[in-house]
Design a protein around this motif. Structure first.
Motif, PDB file in Angstrom:
ATOM      1  N   ASN A   1       0.826  -1.150   0.119  1.00  0.00           N
ATOM      2  CA  ASN A   1       0.218  -0.134  -0.052  1.00  0.00           C
ATOM      3  C   ASN A   1       0.885   1.400  -0.031  1.00  0.00           C
ATOM      4  N   VAL A   2       0.647   2.332  -0.927  1.00  0.00           N
ATOM      5  CA  VAL A   2       1.157   3.431  -1.107  1.00  0.00           C
ATOM      6  C   VAL A   2       0.085   4.472  -1.018  1.00  0.00           C
ATOM      7  N   ASP A   3       0.005   5.574   0.051  1.00  0.00           N
ATOM      8  CA  ASP A   3      -1.040   6.647   0.293  1.00  0.00           C
ATOM      9  C   ASP A   3      -0.656   7.433  -0.781  1.00  0.00           C
TER      10      ASP A   3
ATOM     11  N   GLU B   1       2.683   9.851  -0.959  1.00  0.00           N
ATOM     12  CA  GLU B   1       3.797   8.564  -0.706  1.00  0.00           C
ATOM     13  C   GLU B   1       4.518   8.124  -1.828  1.00  0.00           C
ATOM     14  N   THR B   2       5.619   7.448  -1.514  1.00  0.00           N
ATOM     15  CA  THR B   2       6.304   6.913  -2.561  1.00  0.00           C
ATOM     16  C   THR B   2       6.540   5.367  -1.909  1.00  0.00           C
ATOM     17  N   THR B   3       6.887   4.299  -2.801  1.00  0.00           N
ATOM     18  CA  THR B   3       7.228   3.241  -2.568  1.00  0.00           C
ATOM     19  C   THR B   3       8.371   3.118  -1.435  1.00  0.00           C
TER      20      THR B   3
ATOM     21  N   MET C   1       6.884   5.506   2.083  1.00  0.00           N
ATOM     22  CA  MET C   1       5.500   4.999   2.912  1.00  0.00           C
ATOM     23  C   MET C   1       5.994   3.968   4.037  1.00  0.00           C
TER      24      MET C   1
ATOM     25  N   LYS D   1       6.579   0.855   6.223  1.00  0.00           N
ATOM     26  CA  LYS D   1       6.507  -0.237   6.035  1.00  0.00           C
ATOM     27  C   LYS D   1       5.575  -1.173   6.836  1.00  0.00           C
TER      28      LYS D   1
ATOM     29  N   LEU E   1      -0.624  -1.883  -5.461  1.00  0.00           N
ATOM     30  CA  LEU E   1       0.006  -0.570  -5.353  1.00  0.00           C
ATOM     31  C   LEU E   1      -0.725   0.492  -4.835  1.00  0.00           C
TER      32      LEU E   1
ATOM     33  N   ARG F   1      -3.621   2.674  -2.364  1.00  0.00           N
ATOM     34  CA  ARG F   1      -3.708   3.185  -1.189  1.00  0.00           C
ATOM     35  C   ARG F   1      -4.099   2.428   0.115  1.00  0.00           C
TER      36      ARG F   1
ATOM     37  N   LYS G   1       7.764   0.263  -8.371  1.00  0.00           N
ATOM     38  CA  LYS G   1       7.578   1.904  -8.673  1.00  0.00           C
ATOM     39  C   LYS G   1       6.781   1.927  -9.993  1.00  0.00           C
TER      40      LYS G   1
ATOM     41  N   HIS H   1       3.217   1.349  -9.457  1.00  0.00           N
ATOM     42  CA  HIS H   1       2.675   2.263  -8.655  1.00  0.00           C
ATOM     43  C   HIS H   1       2.328   3.662  -9.453  1.00  0.00           C
TER      44      HIS H   1
END
Length: 256
Positions: free
Chosen positions: A79-81, A84-86, A89, A91, A138, A140, A205, A208
């Motif tokens: 999950n990447v809100d 944010e980035t990978t 974010m 962990k 990927l 949120r 990435k 995402h």
């Protein structure tokens, strides 16, 4: 009869919880299988008891609901809100798809696993590389990867995650997994080398980035119909190809 009923119920539940649906994972695994070196193919089939990678492509979607493998539930996604980035974010302490693929690959390369451990990790890797290429995996944390973003698929209320799980891939082409491979897997050697470049961290990435665009074009209440399917058909095809060729690359490196 009871066992078949239980399997059917598990299948329905798994489809709602995870990604690409059965067809997408089968396509990814079959593309990978067709690009294994002879040595890798022999070792993979031996580790899988003579079965094809396709046979186990969806295994982890079931196994994650069994007590002995419940620890893998968070391994299907990262999950990447928004904003944010990978990398930035926070962990998930229980793990995610990137961590799982990276660590499983390292364990398989080590050559230190027992035959049973090798089989288990191989079955997991086959599935998780597919998950890594499903855009909503990927998604949120705030909406559980699109599970809480309501949309309409033609006239049916559903979620953005469910659309990308099964509805969209099945609507794009009503093909068997072998037909998918035959129709879309036509890369030149240079094109195949290009999409298999990089490492799993680069691949998430990339997925995402696709996911962010999907969110932008799919606000709550979006009516997903023919124009949406037409727009995202190339994305589905490319992600299946990327997942399949990249899985083959990993397996060829593991079983040199």
């Amino acid at each position: 009869m009871k066992n078949y009923l239980l399997l059917g119920l598990c299948l329905l539940f798994a489809r709602g919880a995870f990604a690409w649906g059965q067809k997408g994972h089968d396509v990814t695994a079959y593309i990978a299988e067709r690009h294994l070196t002879p040595e890798a193919a022999e070792k993979v089939h031996k580790a899988l008891g003579g079965y094809s990678p396709v046979y186990f492509a969806n295994w982890l979607d079931f196994a994650s609901h069994w007590p002995e493998y419940a620890y893998t539930k968070t391994w299907h996604y990262l999950n990447v809100d928004e904003g944010e980035t990978t990398e930035t974010m926070p962990k998930n302490p229980k793990g995610d798809v990137l961590k799982a693929v990276t660590e499983i690959t390292e364990k398989l390369k080590s050559g230190k696993l027992t035959p049973d451990e090798e089989t288990l990790n191989l079955k997991m890797l086959i599935h998780l590389v597919g998950d890594m290429h499903c855009p909503m995996h990927l998604g949120r944390l705030s909406d559980l990867g699109g599970n809480r973003r309501p949309v309409r698929f033609f006239n049916r209320e559903t979620s953005l995650h469910s659309v990308w799980d099964t509805n969209l891939p099945e609507a794009v082409h009503n093909w068997s997994y072998t037909e998918w491979k035959e129709q879309i897997d036509r890369l030149s050697d240079d094109e195949a080398a290009e999409i298999t470049a990089g490492e799993p961290a680069d691949w998430v990435k990339e997925t995402h980035d696709i996911c962010k665009e999907i969110y932008a074009s799919s606000p709550e209440g979006t009516k997903i119909e023919y124009d949406y399917i037409f727009k995202y058909t190339p994305v589905i095809e490319k992600q299946f190809l990327r997942g399949g060729h990249r899985l083959a690359r990993l397996l060829n490196e593991i079983y040199q």
